[in-house]
Design an enzyme around this catalytic site. Structure first.
Site, PDB file in Angstrom:
ATOM      1  N   ASP A   1      84.680  -2.753 -26.577  1.00  0.00           N
ATOM      2  CA  ASP A   1      84.439  -2.905 -25.143  1.00  0.00           C
ATOM      3  C   ASP A   1      84.549  -1.544 -24.474  1.00  0.00           C
ATOM      4  O   ASP A   1      85.216  -0.641 -24.971  1.00  0.00           O
ATOM      5  CB  ASP A   1      85.405  -3.902 -24.512  1.00  0.00           C
TER       6      ASP A   1
ATOM      7  N   GLU B   1      86.429  -6.852 -19.095  1.00  0.00           N
ATOM      8  CA  GLU B   1      87.495  -7.205 -18.161  1.00  0.00           C
ATOM      9  C   GLU B   1      87.031  -8.195 -17.098  1.00  0.00           C
ATOM     10  O   GLU B   1      87.846  -8.931 -16.536  1.00  0.00           O
ATOM     11  CB  GLU B   1      88.035  -5.939 -17.482  1.00  0.00           C
TER      12      GLU B   1
END
Length: 383
Positions: A75, A134
Site C-alpha cells: 500500500d 487507509e
C-alpha cells in the site's frame, strides 16, 4: 548480480517518508515509485499504470519456467496526521504522515522489484503498488476495475504490515484470520428540539442517542459468540450548543469489527435492527450508515499459511513468531476474499503504536524484512 542492501532500502524509506499523501492523491509518491521502477526495466518486466486508478502501479515479471503467478501487494497512501517525530526526514506535507508504516511497505516492494529485475523469477510475479488502503477502498477499486485478470491475475497473493510491538525484523503470521473485518459506523439521530425546561414538548435526540450507544454494546455481549468476539466502539459524538436547549439532532461515529465475514454481517444487521427499534420507541428518525468497503477480514489461506509458517520456522536466518489475531483492519482482506494468500506482520520495534504521530520505526527491520520476503517468494516458486 545486483544485491539490494540496507542503504538502498533506508533511502527509499526516508525519501517516501518525506512525501506522504492521502488516499487517491498519491501523485508525488507515484512519480517517485515509477521513476525507480523504470530505471530497472528490462525485457522480462512489464510496467502497467491505470488511467481509472492513476496512482496505482503494477509490475509483472515473466517467469523462466512458470507454473503459477505469484502476487505481492504493497500500500502507498498515508494518514491525515501531523507528524511529531522531529526526524531529519520528517514529513514535508503538513498534516500528513506515514504513521502506519506504508513507507516501509513500499521500500520492501521496491527492493523486490529491483532484485527480480536482476534475478528473473522462476514463476511469473506481479507486484502491485496499491493506493487508498487507509480510506476509499483501494483494494476493492482495483479488483472491481479488472486489474487482476488474464496474465495479471495472481494465483496467490502475499503482503506485509509493520508491527511496532514485535522486535525489528521479526516476521509473524498465523493459519487463520490475522486482522478483523471492519465497518465505519455513522449515525444521525433526528428529533425535535426545544427548551430544556419543557422536555414533554420535544423529542430528545440526546436521550435517544445515549440509549442507542448503550444498546449497541449488547451487539457484542449478547449477539456475538463470545469465543469469536467483536468490537463496537464509538469515537465521535456531536450534538447541542447550550446547556438549557435540547437540540434537533445528534451525530455520532464509530467502528464495528469482527474476525469473520459472517460475524461482521451479523453485527451490522443487529445494529440496524436496534436503531430501528430505538427510533420507533422514541418517535424519532435515525439514519444509520455502515460501510465495510474493502475492510473485510484478512483471512489467510490455510494451506498457504501452513507452508509459509513451515518455511519461516525452518530458516535459521529468519526470526519468526506465530501471530495472535488482531482487531486491526486492513483492506488487503478484500483481495484475500478473491484470491488466496497470506499477510504477515513485520516487527519494527517502537514504543509508539500504529497511527501515532510519534511512530518512529526501527530501520534495522528493513533488510531482514526484505530478505525474508525475497527468500519466501523464491522458495514458493521452487515448490
Amino acid at each position: 548480480m545486483t544485491v539490494v542492501n540496507f542503504e538502498a532500502l533506508q533511502q527509499y524509506r526516508r525519501d517516501l517518508h518525506l512525501i506522504p499523501e492521502l488516499a487517491l492523491e498519491e501523485h508525488q509518491t507515484h512519480a517517485y515509485l515509477l521513476e525507480k521502477i523504470k530505471s530497472w526495466q528490462n525485457d522480462t518486466m512489464r510496467i502497467r499504470t491505470v488511467p481509472e486508478l492513476p496512482t496505482a502501479i503494477l509490475v509483472r515479471f515473466q517467469g523462466t519456467d512458470p507454473k503459477r503467478t505469484i502476487g505481492y501487494r504493497t500500500d502507498i497512501d498515508a494518514l491525515p496526521i501531523a507528524e511529531q517525530t522531529g526526524l531529519p526526514f520528517e514529513s514535508t506535507h503538513p498534516g500528513m504522515m506515514h504513521a502506519c508504516g506504508h513507507d516501509v511497505h513500499m521500500s520492501l516492494a521496491l527492493g523486490l522489484v529491483h532484485y527480480f529485475s536482476q534475478n528473473q523469477p522462476k514463476d511469473n510475479l506481479v507486484v502491485f503498488f496499491q493506493p487508498a488502503e487507509e480510506a476509499k477502498s483501494g483494494g476493492k477499486l482495483a479488483y472491481d476495475l479488472g486489474l487482476f485478470t488474464d496474465e495479471w491475475r495472481p494465483d496467490e497473493f502475499y503482503g506485509i504490515h509493520d508491527q511496532p510491538d514485535l522486535p525489528a525484523g521479526t516476521l509473524s503470521t498465523l493459519d487463520g484470520t490475522l486482522f478483523a473485518g471492519t465497518a465505519e459506523l455513522k449515525v444521525a439521530v433526528h428529533g425535535q428540539g426545544g427548551h430544556a425546561a419543557y422536555p414533554h414538548l420535544v423529542k430528545d435526540p440526546i436521550v435517544a442517542a445515549s440509549e442507542l450507544i448503550m444498546q449497541f454494546q449488547t451487539v457484542v455481549s449478547r449477539s456475538v459468540d463470545p469465543i469469536k468476539g467483536g468490537v463496537v466502539s464509538i469515537g465521535v459524538i456531536n450534538g447541542g450548543q447550550a446547556n438549557n436547549v435540547i437540540p434537533d439532532d445528534v451525530y455520532f461515529e464509530g467502528t464495528v469489527r469482527s474476525m469473520t465475514r459472517v460475524g461482521l454481517d451479523l453485527m451490522m444487521k443487529r445494529i440496524r435492527q436496534i436503531a430501528a427499534g430505538v427510533a420507533l420507541a422514541n418517535d424519532i428518525t435515525i439514519d444509520v450508515s455502515l460501510e465495510s468497503g474493502s475492510y473485510l477480514p484478512v483471512e489467510n489461506n490455510s494451506a498457504l499459511a501452513q507452508q509459509v509458517i513451515t518455511f519461516m520456522q525452518s530458516r535459521d536466518d529468519i526470526d519468526f513468531e506465530v501471530a495472535q489475531p488482531a482487531m486491526t483492519g486492513e483492506d488487503f482482506g478484500y483481495l484475500l476474499q478473491q484470491i488466496p494468500g497470506v499477510m504477515l506482520w513485520l516487527g519494527v520495534n517502537d514504543t509508539h503504536s500504529l497511527h501515532s504521530p510519534k511512530l518512529n520505526i526501527d530501520e534495522s527491520a528493513l533488510l531482514p524484512g526484505f530478505e525474508a520476503l525475497k527468500s519466501l517468494i523464491e522458495w514458493r516458486m521452487a515448490h
